[in-house]
Design an enzyme around this catalytic site. Sequence first.
Site, PDB file in Angstrom:
ATOM      1  N   ASP A 163       3.210  -2.880  -2.336  1.00  0.00           N
ATOM      2  CA  ASP A 163       3.007  -2.912  -0.879  1.00  0.00           C
ATOM      3  C   ASP A 163       1.690  -2.242  -0.477  1.00  0.00           C
ATOM      4  OD1 ASP A 163       3.637  -0.326  -1.517  1.00  0.00           O
ATOM      5  OD2 ASP A 163       5.304  -0.121  -0.100  1.00  0.00           O
ATOM      6  N   LYS A 182      -6.416  23.462  17.430  1.00  0.00           N
ATOM      7  CA  LYS A 182      -6.108  22.124  16.948  1.00  0.00           C
ATOM      8  C   LYS A 182      -6.893  21.757  15.688  1.00  0.00           C
ATOM      9  CE  LYS A 182      -4.916  20.473  21.563  1.00  0.00           C
ATOM     10  NZ  LYS A 182      -5.178  19.474  22.632  1.00  0.00           N
ATOM     11  N   ASP A 238      -1.192   1.354   3.024  1.00  0.00           N
ATOM     12  CA  ASP A 238       0.198   1.274   2.573  1.00  0.00           C
ATOM     13  C   ASP A 238       0.968   0.458   3.607  1.00  0.00           C
ATOM     14  OD1 ASP A 238       2.819   1.587   1.851  1.00  0.00           O
ATOM     15  OD2 ASP A 238       2.824   3.769   1.893  1.00  0.00           O
TER      16      ASP A 238
END
Length: 369
Positions: free
Chosen positions: A249, A299, A354
């Site tokens: 995949d 962040k 993926d």
Amino acid sequence: MRRLGCRYFGGANHEIAESIVPMKSGSVIALELTPKSGLREAIAVIDREAVQIALVTDEQHRLLGTITDGDIRRALLRGEDLDTPVERIMFRNFRSLPATATDMEALTLMRKASLHQIPALDEQGRVTRLFRLDELIKPKTLSNPVVIMAGGEGKRLRPLTQDCPKPMLRVGGKPLLEIILEQCIEAGFREFYLAVNYLKEQIQDYFQDGAHWEARIRYLEEDKPLGTAGALSLLPQSPTEPLLVLNGDVLTRVDFKHLLRFHAEHEAAATLCVREHTTQIPYGVVRLDDLRVLTLEEKPVLSHYVNAGIYLLDPELLKLIPNDCFFDMPQLLDQAVRAQHRVSAFPIHEYWLDVGLPETLERAHGEWQ
């Protein structure tokens, strides 16, 4: 003396051409970079010209150093980024020949010094031609077997996989598995094993024995899920060459020949393809010493290398896989490390996706050409 490329491998799978075809001067110029060029530019040159090397030159086109695909991947693993100037990682102690060198002289040196490419320089140090071993040694086919893991249920893609195995979902009009198969065939592979379980008849009916693709396809039929490595225990015989294992995949444009060269250069028992993945933490991160605040970072973006689902395994590692037992590839590689086998990482900077979620399948429809 470090080599410019991979070590020379001769044998029955190669034929000798009558002479090395030198690159034309315009092609040599197309390989040139300045010392301040970034790794991103080096990758573009290497991929575009398909010679596995770029030449770092000064303003007078005099050769200062070389940079190969392997140099770039090692630099990325060390933490360099794609904007790093090539002068930081280029190889300065390169081997070269005079501009008057003959094809046979170049071939003799490449065989003796295990070089994959060697430049010829004029008296001013400018590249007049690039001798390439792959223009001399023509591979007919690659004898390495390929195993594609195609037995998963694809539960995260339901209901699309309710009546269709995940590797048979179509992208650009073709099943994922056919795209992967054709990429491998284009690279020179001809011997394939498809590990199948869920709705396996659909895969077997579509690909049959591989004759339509001028390849040989055999099936590793799982009676129960055996994981990403357990199915290798079903191989009818142990291969004699490194085994390429792919998840069914994964869409990628990685050059499998580069992977084979990298594996050989590093004398690895296993090579794991890895992909850089970044995650941004949506909050300010505070680092403490007891109750004392040391730093605050707003962040931050964390970067990690993740498993890309592509592996190259020496046959000796197959002895570590238990029979008829669920066994994943991370377990195999962990056991290999514990047994003192060399496991190398091959960073992928090429396209990779993926296709395991509805959103990534949608991305594949928009991105894959």
